[in-house]
Structure formats: C-alpha cells, structure tokens
Design an enzyme around this catalytic site. Structure first.
Site: not given
Length: 497
Positions: A185, A435
């Site tokens: 992070h 995708d």
C-alpha cells in the site's frame, strides 16, 4: 439483500426467495508446484531510489492489500502467459519490482530501491475447490480465514523485507483459477492498483508484441507517473487545520495515547470501541445493496438534500455500526473514509500519478446525536449524510497540504481509531472489470474480512454495492438488523421499479 448465514436471522423473511450466502471455508492445503519464481522486468528499467511522499509511507499503510479474483474455466489463462506479461508490464511499473528500505537521510521514512529484483509469482492447486463455490448469493461468498492459503506467505523478518508485489495463481478442480495479488500500500492506492492490474491484463491480451504496459487499441491509457515531488511538504511546514482524523484518543489499555504529540482529547473518560473490537471474537458481515436499495436510502434525504450513493450508504452503515456497538451517548464517534485528491489539488496531480493520492475524510458526532432519532427518520438520515458531505467538502488543496505538513512534523502519526469506523471504497475503480483475454472474473473482493469496512462492486450489477466488515459476534445480528430496518415496511424493489 443477500446475507451470510453467519449473521443470524435478521432480515431472513425479506429474502426467502434465494439461499443466503455463507462463509466459504476452504478445506485442505494448497499444493504448490514448486518454489515461487521471481519475475523481473523484461527490459532494462531506471535504477534509482524512489522517495515516497508523506501520504505514501504513513504507518497505517505499511501493509499489502490483497485482492482476490476468481475466474471460471472459460476465462482462465495460462500461468506462462501471466508470468510473461507481468515481466513486460513491470517495465513501466518498475517500482513494484524494487524493494522497500528505511531512508538513509530521513529518520522514520521509507524509500524504494528501484533495483529490478522482481516480483514473486507462486503457483498452486486446490483440486477440491471450484469457481462456483465462490458465487454464493448476489455478493458472492463471504471470506473465511482459510482463504489465506490462496496467498503465498513470504517468510520475512519485517514488513519492508517483503517484495512489493506477490502473486499467487491457484488452479481449481473445475479448470478455473484464483488470482491473488498482494500489493504494498505504500506504493499505490486503489486507483493505482486498478491501473496496474488493467495494464497487466492488456499485456496478456496483447501478447509478445505489446509495447510497454501492453497497450492495445486504447490510445488513452495513461502511463504511470512515479515522481512524488508534487506532494512534498512545505518548508517550513504549516499545519493550518486540526485534522480530527489524526487527533489523539484513549487507547486500548485505558491510558491516553497520542499520535506523536503526547496529548489526549476530550474522549479521555470514554471506553475505546477499538478495545471491544479487538478483545472478542469477530464475525464477518456481508450485505449487498442493490440500486433500488441505494435509491431508497438517497430518497430518505430528498428533496431537501441531494446526495451520492456513497454518502447515503456510508452514513447509513456508520449509524448502524454505532447502534450495534451501543457506546455511551457522550462518546464522540468518527467515520473515516478515503477521499481522492488527484483533482482537488492546485495544480492537479499529474495524469497517471502512481502514488497514494488520497487522504482520510473525517465525519464526527456524539453517539447520541448520530443514533437517537428514529431509525426511519428522514432527519436522522440527513444528519449523517450532511456530516459525510461536510467532511468531503473540506478536503481542498489547503487541507491536503496541511495534512502533508502534519505528517512531516509528527512522523509516525496514526489515524484515531479508538471510536472510528473506517470505510474503504473499492467501487467505481474498475477493479471488477479485469479481463486477461478470455473473459472477466466471476468474483472479486478482499482475501479476508477485517474490522474496517469495504464497499465492494457487485459482479454483473454496476450500481450495486456489497458492504463487508467484521464486528463482534455478539453484535453481528444487531448490526445486520440496523442495516436492514429501512426495508421492513415495503418491498423496495417492487416500489421503486
């Protein structure tokens, strides 16, 4: 609304038409194909030390966010294709192939050695698990502690010794795959994560000839901008606001603890809700709000107050959380939530800025003021929403610069979590649209459920939101009940259709 069985009976009468989602416990151990491999950038990359901004290396961001994707068999791609494309995308996202270390120049600061040491890529199998197991209920299965086996655990002596990017692909008995990415992070926020993951997916779709990040026919793709100097502190620092998100609060032990300045606050006599959360068993709660549910929440504020779906849902969940935990009425409770500042700064952050570009907004109230009004009261809904809106509106260039300077003066400062609900919104980032060329993921979400709340996208429902967080087991049913009360008098889906 689709609820986990762990949460009990509240609201069950409204949802008899479909079985409730359950926590998915994964049996057995992951069968690894061998040791993880190191994936390095496929081309030479800049070798330098990347200095992190004060927003990047805050103590509460020193962990890896673990994103979990489930792909059915028709949407799975080979591990070879994923590894090769990862090497290509790391050319542009080269800090993820570097290593964190303490700064030699500034005590308490972290830097990234951009040395191309590479990301870790592990591959395993769980033949007794299928992609369909993750698709229970509208919002998908609720995380269980056994899901941790889907992430390769790096044995390291400290947080900084863990590579910034660790990937595990787990092959399922149905031919599908689970992709778990652990991204440090300190290097990026949710927007940066989505940017990287989609660049990786484009690289897979583009094949060997894809340049850089694998850009395909989308000429508008922004390359990552790694320089953090746009968020450097002023000299000398000028802290112009009180910043209640970092104000001190009474700690777990009962002593007054500060965030670097040694001072307590007006809550000194109040018990810590954080102590309660950490001191008893927790139960994950997962609630999916459809577009009709969110419209109903927004209409509670109309016509006198217009609000976004996030503002209405955040205020609603905050009130339900406080009511479920039932703190003393005089206790000041806070709602902390991320605010994207990329376009709030003057000048705006560069396009493709690849650092943490958010600060914490802070709404604050006494518990009594937040929950005393009748649960269905429009006035109560408007009160909470206005607090959220005010917290967002105050975040401008001056406020962000002041926060950067505060973190310079009080290095090591942490957010006030003693009586705070933290919300992290993973919606509207495109995370659910990943995708790799054979089809989108069937499920997306965090690896685990924590005491902070996550707003998740709903696969196949772009307007829906799944709320996921863990609360004390004794309060789980009440929290769920408080979240669902606004539906008790009518079938919202029918009324608003």
């Amino acid at each position: 609304m689709r609820l986990t069985r762990r949460q009990g009976r509240a609201g069950a009468a409204m949802e008899k038409e479909e079985p409730a989602a359950a926590e998915l416990e994964i049996p057995g151990e992951c069968q690894y194909a061998g040791d993880p491999v190191v994936v390095r950038p496929s081309q030479p990359t800049p070798r330098h030390t990347l200095h992190l901004s004060n927003l990047d290396d805050q103590r509460f961001l020193r962990f890896s966010i673990k994103y979990l994707y489930v792909f059915a068999s028709h949407a799975a791609v080979s591990a070879d294709a994923l590894r090769a494309a990862l090497g290509r995308v790391l050319v542009d996202y080269y800090p993820l192939a570097g290593r964190l270390r303490p700064s030699d120049e500034e005590e308490g600061k972290l830097v990234v050695d951009c040395n191309a040491e590479g990301a870790l890529f592990a591959e395993g199998r769980l033949p007794g698990l299928t992609a369909a197991d993750f698709l229970r209920g509208r919002g998908g299965a609720t995380p269980h502690k056994s899901w941790r086996k889907l992430h390769y655990r790096v044995e390291a002596q400290s947080f900084v010794a863990v590579p910034p990017l660790v990937v595990q692909v787990t092959w399922l008995g149905c031919g599908g795959m689970v992709l778990c990415t652990a991204i440090n992070h300190c290097l990026c926020d949710g927007i940066g994560t989505a940017q990287f993951l989609h660049a990786w997916a484009r690289a897979v779709r583009g094949g060997q000839d894809a340049p850089g990040a694998g850009a395909d026919d989308d000429d508008d793709v922004a390359l990552p901008f790694h320089d953090r100097r746009a968020l450097r502190p002023r000299c000398p620092p000028r802290v112009a606001f009180t910043h209640p998100e970092y104000s001190s609060s009474r700690g777990i032990s009962g002593a007054v603890v500060g965030n670097g300045n040694g001072n307590g606050n007006a809550n000194e006599a109040a018990p810590s809700l954080l102590a309660r959360l950490l001191g008893q068993p927790l139960a994950p709660v997962s609630l999916t709000f459809t577009a009709a549910h969110l419209l109903r929440l927004k209409r509670q504020c109309a016509p006198s107050l217009k609000c976004t779906s996030f503002e209405a849902l955040a205020a609603h969940v905050w009130r339900a959380w406080v009511r479920a935990l039932d703190p003393p009425g005089a206790l000041r409770v806070k709602l902390l939530f991320s605010v994207n500042v990329r376009r709030r700064l003057k000048p705006e952050l560069p396009r493709g800025y690849y650092g943490n570009g958010f600060v914490l907004g802070c709404a604050e109230s006494t518990a009594a003021q937040l929950v005393t009004a009748a649960p269905s009261s429009a006035a109560a809904a408007r009160y909470g929403v206005r607090l959220v809106q005010d917290a967002k509106e105050c975040v401008d260039d001056d406020y962000v610069r002041s926060m950067v300077d505060l973190l310079e003066e009080r290095r090591g400062a942490r957010p006030d979590l003693a009586a705070s609900l933290v919300i992290s919104a993973w919606t509207r980032l495109g995370l659910e649209d990943l995708d790799f060329g054979a089809g989108k993921a069937a499920h997306m979400g965090p690896l685990t459920s924590e005491i902070y709340c996550v707003f998740l996208p709903v696969m196949g429902d772009p307007q829906g939101v799944t709320v996921l967080l863990s609360v004390p087991q004794a309060a789980a049913d009440k929290f769920q009940h408080c979240c669902l009360e606004f539906l008790k008098d009518t079938d919202v889906d029918a009324k608003l259709s």
